[in-house]
Design an enzyme around this catalytic site. Sequence first.
Site, PDB file in Angstrom:
ATOM      1  N   ASP A   1      -6.016   0.564   8.419  1.00 46.57           N
ATOM      2  CA  ASP A   1      -5.619   0.455   7.013  1.00 46.57           C
ATOM      3  C   ASP A   1      -6.231  -0.754   6.308  1.00 46.57           C
ATOM      4  O   ASP A   1      -6.148  -0.865   5.087  1.00 46.57           O
ATOM      5  CB  ASP A   1      -4.093   0.369   6.896  1.00 46.57           C
TER       6      ASP A   1
ATOM      7  N   ALA B   1      -2.281  -5.418   4.517  1.00 45.52           N
ATOM      8  CA  ALA B   1      -2.549  -6.091   3.241  1.00 45.52           C
ATOM      9  C   ALA B   1      -2.630  -7.595   3.440  1.00 45.52           C
ATOM     10  O   ALA B   1      -3.457  -8.274   2.811  1.00 45.52           O
ATOM     11  CB  ALA B   1      -1.463  -5.740   2.232  1.00 45.52           C
TER      12      ALA B   1
ATOM     13  N   LYS C   1       0.863  -1.190   0.000  1.00 38.27           N
ATOM     14  CA  LYS C   1       0.000   0.000   0.000  1.00 38.27           C
ATOM     15  C   LYS C   1       0.899   1.239   0.000  1.00 38.27           C
ATOM     16  O   LYS C   1       1.843   1.325   0.780  1.00 38.27           O
ATOM     17  CB  LYS C   1      -0.883   0.017   1.245  1.00 38.27           C
TER      18      LYS C   1
END
Length: 307
Positions: free
Chosen positions: A154, A122, A19
């Site tokens: 996130d 992620a 990211k």
Amino acid sequence: MARENGIPGFALTRLAPAKVNLALHVVGQRPDGYHLLESLVTFADAGDRVGFSHATDDRFTVSGRFSTDLPLTGEGASGNLVLRARDLLRAHLVERDIAAGPVHLHLEKNLPVASGIGGGSADAAAALLGLQELWGASADRGSLQEMALKLGADVPMCLAGRPVIASGIGEKLEPIPLPCFPMLLVNPLVALSTPLIFRMLTNKANATLDIPRGAVAASGWIEALKCTRNDLEPPARLLEPAITAVSDALLSAGAAFVRMSGSGATCFGLFATTAERDAAAAVLSTQNPNWYILACNSVSGVDHGRH
């Protein structure tokens, strides 16, 4: 994300892409301590990978360049976001009488830990998506977003996996038609603490993010980015001078735009062409053999538009 060339021995492999915060404005702080952000986020076409297979008992294994930086025993192991994602999704499905049997999860850790490019987030998003596919079950969108946010601010944007403007604490997502950029991610292999960087901020109510919402050429995006900031970069540079060295090296190598991603210490360089990116990667690798250097492309958001 892409599944070709999966991890050998696993039924399913998902990419957990790096990211990249192209811009990150800290615009406030909630009473509970969470910072309010406005960020332009994109993703690389490379990163960690997560492998999935059915098993007789739950297993978790790791490999990859940075796997030795992951705790595999004690409290640190139980706090791994891949395992927490498994447990959250399993509990949600079992509550609804949906089978969610034992699995062997394998994390191929290709991204540096604590490097500002969302590796753990992620990985968690990839686990949520991959396990739904492996188990042949799906959580509704609202429940999936709720689980993602429990795992970290996130994770919802990593679940989206496409260019977005993220706001709030990271849970409000607006798709943005960002083009694909040839990109270098460079880290001096210094881990930085995100909480410490936030504590070092002198101002937590900065100007908001103002960028184009319509279709803009790549060169126009470069100009627009120059009017944005990463509010975490100044304190990170104070804490770790190597960030300045990485940024200067990327600029000297011909990047059209350079900035630190997230809370660092990874910096990204956007390039006009893949040839220029690859030439820069070769130069930087020779000059700085101890740095982590990833030549990749950012994913395109042009086909998504606004919804």
